[in-house]
Design an enzyme around this catalytic site. Structure first.
Site, PDB file in Angstrom:
ATOM      1  N   GLY B  47       0.871  -1.163   0.041  1.00 25.61           N
ATOM      2  CA  GLY B  47      -0.079  -0.025   0.049  1.00 25.61           C
ATOM      3  C   GLY B  47       0.786   1.294   0.073  1.00 25.61           C
ATOM      4  O   GLY B  47       0.193   2.438   0.473  1.00 25.61           O
ATOM      5  N   SER B 116      12.543  -0.450  -0.559  1.00 28.66           N
ATOM      6  CA  SER B 116      13.742  -0.089   0.241  1.00 28.66           C
ATOM      7  C   SER B 116      14.020  -1.272   1.258  1.00 28.66           C
ATOM      8  O   SER B 116      13.876  -0.825   2.463  1.00 28.66           O
ATOM      9  CB  SER B 116      13.740   1.319   0.823  1.00 28.66           C
ATOM     10  OG  SER B 116      12.352   1.412   1.362  1.00 28.66           O
TER      11      SER B 116
END
Lengths: 216, 212
Positions: B47, B116
């Site tokens: 999300g 990341s």
């Protein structure tokens, strides 16, 4: 896959372009200006950073948001892995062009100040942008003038061979053939030389105003 | 040399730091906000982009300037020369971190949305910034949920081995140990995009980011 377009871009596979309801038009409307890139090119010591700062200040006084991407400063961060050989210069310009593009998309007046000596690299930047986003400003100052100022002492080092491949001495500077704006040396109160920073900034500002960049 | 400091930085020699009278404080005053980075991290399909867009919209409605740096979008331009091996992921994050830093310096609320996955890379970004500039948001959604959604059809491809080194399947995701905001399910239900955005916005408001 619900209409998602998954593609291969560059060296990345399975990449999807994500859209967002807030775009460039909304941001420009918020800021009261058009996001664009003012790309200032010229020899070392031709006044690029000086113009960039003066322009930034004049825009701020008019309530407009700008941001200066200075070639030297970028080499402290994003481009700290790059040197000065030709391919590194090309990559330096490519990356700065991509970052400037993001800033312009954000609605910011992005002022890029770097020697950017090769025509092909500057033109590649221009080509990657939509019409009217790229304002190329050429600091048309003679080598003799820049060298006489020798603001950073680099010409002296280059002349004695302590710096190799220095633009203007033993590496070429390719002047723009068709740029939006040229700043030339002129007759000032102190004799023939560089125009005053505020005078240069005013000229560029008038150009931008006339082309509608200072309104959404 | 008239007090100019010429230095060697990275692989560049003879570099001088150029100062300018208009700085971050002036720009923040113009925009009525504090430039900062909202770094949204989490598994694929957790999300991140949804929150980034919702947050961007809520900020816009409050007259604040934000800009989304989406991991996928950056791979179309600045990072088009990078792939997905570990060193490329690290370089991807390094560059996005540097760009986000520039946006924050420009006074913009920069929303970085990318998987990341490696803690070291995210922490390196944080360390390169001044205190209070980095707001790390962890999308703490279970792998099963992300995989069930499979928004981009990637988990399926990864499970059959068509994608190698896919985060969560055969490449690790290292959750933050000490981030500013965690977005989680409540009683097994995901918050709506606007609820998630509100959570981040409340944090930002309470910490003073929405004023100069």
């Amino acid at each position: 896959m619900n209409g998602h377009v998954i593609s291969t871009v560059g060296r990345s596979t399975n990449i999807k372009w994500h859209e967002c309801p807030i775009g460039k038009l909304e941001r420009q409307s918020l800021l009261g200006q058009k996001g664009c890139i003012v790309w200032i090119t010229g020899l070392s010591g031709s006044g690029k950073s000086t113009l960039a700062c003066a322009l930034s200040r004049e825009l701020y006084c008019r309530g407009r948001l700008s941001y200066v991407l200075d070639g030297d400063n970028l080499r402290h961060g994003l481009n700290s892995d790059l040197g000065f050989k030709q391919e590194d210069r090309a990559e330096n310009i490519r990356r700065i062009g991509e970052v400037a593009k993001l800033f312009a998309d954000a609605g910011v007046i992005c002022i890029a100040s770097l020697i950017s000596p090769y025509r092909r690299d500057r033109d590649a930047c221009r080509a990657s942008l939509s019409e009217g986003t790229f304002i190329e400003v050429f600091m048309d100052m003679p080598l003799e003038l820049c060298e006489a100022r020798d603001v950073k002492g680099l010409y002296k080092l280059a002349r004695v061979g302590n710096i190799k491949g220095f633009t203007g001495i033993d590496d070429p500077y390719e002047a723009p053939l068709n740029c939006e704006f040229i700043v030339s040396d002129c007759n000032t109160a102190e004799g023939w030389g560089m125009p005053f920073p505020s005078a240069m900034a005013e000229q560029v500002l008038s150009y931008m105003e006339s082309k509608g960049y200072l309104r959404a």
